[in-house]
Design a protein around this motif. Sequence first.
Motif, PDB file in Angstrom:
ATOM      1  N   GLU A 196      -5.828  15.546  -1.097  1.00 29.70           N
ATOM      2  CA  GLU A 196      -5.372  15.730   0.273  1.00 29.70           C
ATOM      3  C   GLU A 196      -6.297  15.006   1.257  1.00 29.70           C
ATOM      4  O   GLU A 196      -5.816  14.357   2.210  1.00 29.70           O
ATOM      5  N   LEU A 197      -7.581  15.103   1.042  1.00 33.05           N
ATOM      6  CA  LEU A 197      -8.530  14.403   1.906  1.00 33.05           C
ATOM      7  C   LEU A 197      -8.372  12.881   1.785  1.00 33.05           C
ATOM      8  O   LEU A 197      -8.462  12.151   2.772  1.00 33.05           O
ATOM      9  N   THR A 198      -8.135  12.443   0.540  1.00 34.84           N
ATOM     10  CA  THR A 198      -7.933  11.007   0.323  1.00 34.84           C
ATOM     11  C   THR A 198      -6.691  10.515   1.049  1.00 34.84           C
ATOM     12  O   THR A 198      -6.692   9.460   1.697  1.00 34.84           O
ATOM     13  N   LEU A 199      -5.593  11.283   0.953  1.00 37.23           N
ATOM     14  CA  LEU A 199      -4.353  10.913   1.632  1.00 37.23           C
ATOM     15  C   LEU A 199      -4.550  10.917   3.146  1.00 37.23           C
ATOM     16  O   LEU A 199      -4.079   9.992   3.838  1.00 37.23           O
ATOM     17  N   LYS A 200      -5.234  11.921   3.656  1.00 31.66           N
ATOM     18  CA  LYS A 200      -5.479  11.998   5.094  1.00 31.66           C
ATOM     19  C   LYS A 200      -6.299  10.803   5.576  1.00 31.66           C
ATOM     20  O   LYS A 200      -5.999  10.202   6.615  1.00 31.66           O
ATOM     21  N   SER A 201      -7.320  10.445   4.817  1.00 31.41           N
ATOM     22  CA  SER A 201      -8.154   9.298   5.174  1.00 31.41           C
ATOM     23  C   SER A 201      -7.355   7.994   5.089  1.00 31.41           C
ATOM     24  O   SER A 201      -7.504   7.090   5.925  1.00 31.41           O
ATOM     25  N   PHE A 202      -6.487   7.927   4.072  1.00 27.53           N
ATOM     26  CA  PHE A 202      -5.667   6.724   3.891  1.00 27.53           C
ATOM     27  C   PHE A 202      -4.729   6.536   5.084  1.00 27.53           C
ATOM     28  O   PHE A 202      -4.618   5.432   5.649  1.00 27.53           O
ATOM     29  N   ILE A 203      -4.039   7.615   5.489  1.00 26.79           N
ATOM     30  CA  ILE A 203      -3.114   7.543   6.614  1.00 26.79           C
ATOM     31  C   ILE A 203      -3.871   7.186   7.898  1.00 26.79           C
ATOM     32  O   ILE A 203      -3.404   6.371   8.711  1.00 26.79           O
ATOM     33  N   SER A 204      -5.041   7.798   8.088  1.00 27.24           N
ATOM     34  CA  SER A 204      -5.836   7.509   9.282  1.00 27.24           C
ATOM     35  C   SER A 204      -6.243   6.041   9.330  1.00 27.24           C
ATOM     36  O   SER A 204      -6.245   5.419  10.391  1.00 27.24           O
ATOM     37  N   THR A 205      -6.544   5.476   8.168  1.00 23.48           N
ATOM     38  CA  THR A 205      -6.965   4.073   8.116  1.00 23.48           C
ATOM     39  C   THR A 205      -5.827   3.127   8.433  1.00 23.48           C
ATOM     40  O   THR A 205      -5.981   2.191   9.231  1.00 23.48           O
TER      41      THR A 205
ATOM     42  N   LEU B 259       0.811  -1.221   0.000  1.00 18.60           N
ATOM     43  CA  LEU B 259       0.000   0.000   0.000  1.00 18.60           C
ATOM     44  C   LEU B 259       0.845   1.273   0.000  1.00 18.60           C
ATOM     45  O   LEU B 259       0.336   2.349  -0.331  1.00 18.60           O
ATOM     46  N   LEU B 260       2.115   1.139   0.356  1.00 18.03           N
ATOM     47  CA  LEU B 260       2.944   2.336   0.481  1.00 18.03           C
ATOM     48  C   LEU B 260       3.060   3.139  -0.812  1.00 18.03           C
ATOM     49  O   LEU B 260       3.036   4.381  -0.768  1.00 18.03           O
ATOM     50  N   PRO B 261       3.185   2.503  -1.973  1.00 19.36           N
ATOM     51  CA  PRO B 261       3.239   3.309  -3.204  1.00 19.36           C
ATOM     52  C   PRO B 261       1.988   4.155  -3.419  1.00 19.36           C
ATOM     53  O   PRO B 261       2.063   5.221  -4.062  1.00 19.36           O
ATOM     54  N   VAL B 262       0.852   3.704  -2.898  1.00 16.89           N
ATOM     55  CA  VAL B 262      -0.378   4.494  -3.032  1.00 16.89           C
ATOM     56  C   VAL B 262      -0.208   5.810  -2.279  1.00 16.89           C
ATOM     57  O   VAL B 262      -0.523   6.896  -2.810  1.00 16.89           O
ATOM     58  N   ALA B 263       0.298   5.729  -1.049  1.00 17.41           N
ATOM     59  CA  ALA B 263       0.514   6.952  -0.278  1.00 17.41           C
ATOM     60  C   ALA B 263       1.563   7.833  -0.955  1.00 17.41           C
ATOM     61  O   ALA B 263       1.408   9.070  -1.011  1.00 17.41           O
ATOM     62  N   ASP B 264       2.614   7.205  -1.476  1.00 14.04           N
ATOM     63  CA  ASP B 264       3.659   7.980  -2.158  1.00 14.04           C
ATOM     64  C   ASP B 264       3.088   8.740  -3.355  1.00 14.04           C
ATOM     65  O   ASP B 264       3.388   9.929  -3.565  1.00 14.04           O
ATOM     66  N   ASN B 265       2.259   8.086  -4.148  1.00 16.24           N
ATOM     67  CA  ASN B 265       1.686   8.731  -5.350  1.00 16.24           C
ATOM     68  C   ASN B 265       0.750   9.868  -4.981  1.00 16.24           C
ATOM     69  O   ASN B 265       0.736  10.914  -5.649  1.00 16.24           O
TER      70      ASN B 265
ATOM     71  N   GLY C 258      -1.972  -0.219  13.146  1.00 14.28           N
ATOM     72  CA  GLY C 258      -0.638  -0.237  13.741  1.00 14.28           C
ATOM     73  C   GLY C 258       0.452   0.384  12.907  1.00 14.28           C
ATOM     74  O   GLY C 258       1.626   0.316  13.284  1.00 14.28           O
ATOM     75  N   MET C 259       0.118   0.993  11.773  1.00  9.00           N
ATOM     76  CA  MET C 259       1.143   1.639  10.954  1.00  9.00           C
ATOM     77  C   MET C 259       1.328   3.085  11.378  1.00  9.00           C
ATOM     78  O   MET C 259       0.369   3.768  11.718  1.00  9.00           O
ATOM     79  N   THR C 260       2.578   3.524  11.360  1.00  4.01           N
ATOM     80  CA  THR C 260       2.885   4.914  11.676  1.00  4.01           C
ATOM     81  C   THR C 260       3.837   5.468  10.616  1.00  4.01           C
ATOM     82  O   THR C 260       4.671   4.745  10.069  1.00  4.01           O
ATOM     83  N   VAL C 261       3.683   6.741  10.350  1.00  2.00           N
ATOM     84  CA  VAL C 261       4.502   7.418   9.340  1.00  2.00           C
ATOM     85  C   VAL C 261       5.780   7.930   9.984  1.00  2.00           C
ATOM     86  O   VAL C 261       5.767   8.469  11.093  1.00  2.00           O
ATOM     87  N   ILE C 262       6.894   7.749   9.297  1.00  2.00           N
ATOM     88  CA  ILE C 262       8.185   8.294   9.744  1.00  2.00           C
ATOM     89  C   ILE C 262       8.490   9.507   8.875  1.00  2.00           C
ATOM     90  O   ILE C 262       8.846   9.375   7.704  1.00  2.00           O
ATOM     91  N   ASP C 263       8.318  10.687   9.442  1.00  2.00           N
ATOM     92  CA  ASP C 263       8.560  11.948   8.729  1.00  2.00           C
ATOM     93  C   ASP C 263       9.534  12.770   9.574  1.00  2.00           C
ATOM     94  O   ASP C 263       9.125  13.602  10.383  1.00  2.00           O
ATOM     95  N   PRO C 264      10.854  12.532   9.411  1.00  2.00           N
ATOM     96  CA  PRO C 264      11.844  13.099  10.335  1.00  2.00           C
ATOM     97  C   PRO C 264      12.362  14.480   9.953  1.00  2.00           C
ATOM     98  O   PRO C 264      13.506  14.819  10.294  1.00  2.00           O
ATOM     99  N   GLN C 265      11.588  15.278   9.281  1.00  2.00           N
ATOM    100  CA  GLN C 265      12.040  16.593   8.870  1.00  2.00           C
ATOM    101  C   GLN C 265      12.530  17.394  10.084  1.00  2.00           C
ATOM    102  O   GLN C 265      11.802  17.574  11.054  1.00  2.00           O
ATOM    103  N   GLY C 266      13.805  17.870  10.016  1.00  2.00           N
ATOM    104  CA  GLY C 266      14.363  18.671  11.104  1.00  2.00           C
ATOM    105  C   GLY C 266      14.832  17.868  12.306  1.00  2.00           C
ATOM    106  O   GLY C 266      15.303  18.457  13.277  1.00  2.00           O
ATOM    107  N   GLN C 267      14.734  16.556  12.263  1.00  2.00           N
ATOM    108  CA  GLN C 267      15.148  15.715  13.388  1.00  2.00           C
ATOM    109  C   GLN C 267      16.578  15.209  13.192  1.00  2.00           C
ATOM    110  O   GLN C 267      17.083  15.181  12.070  1.00  2.00           O
TER     111      GLN C 267
END
Length: 205
Positions: free
Chosen positions: A125-134, A96-102, A139-148
Amino acid sequence: MSNEQTNQHEEELEAGVEVEQQDVEQNAEQEVVELTEDQQRIVELEAAVVAAETKFADQQDSVLRSIAEADNARKRAQGEIDKARKFALEKFAGELLPVADNLERAIQVANPDDEAIKPIVDGVELTLKSFISTIEKFGMTVIDPQGQPFNPEQHQAMSMQENAELPPNTVMAVMQKGYEINGRLLRPAMVMVTRAPEGGVDTQA
């Protein structure tokens, strides 16, 4: 009384005494024999009790070991079930990850000033937000380390660049977000990392 009668009387008395002594000795021997038999019986009973207690203790120990082994087997089986349930969606989630990437790429390349495509961008944007929420519900979490700070266990450094505004070994750009599932790394985040002029960072993920 004549001397003969006196001697005869004394002999009879002595004979009587000897008979009584013999009777007493025989009775004593019988008592000793009976007491010895009772003691022997007691010894046998005590030995039987000890044997029975030993056998009971062995059987009790065997039962306890069996219970412990059964409990350990149950715990192992439950652990395997939990592990299988926990990571059953790992392969599916990876697909499913390529779906979020696209969806993210579509938002990034869209022109925010173009009113003609703004409704489409909002929908994406709404679709991506709903996808991430689902996926987070599973148990999936996004790793977005900007500035870390750069973390080789979660990040993969694709390039390094000097930057005077950020400390060395800091993620200055995220080229592709990473994902975890139930604490297990599904995909590292691909990042650009700052470096000092005199050195760099370990890019091994």
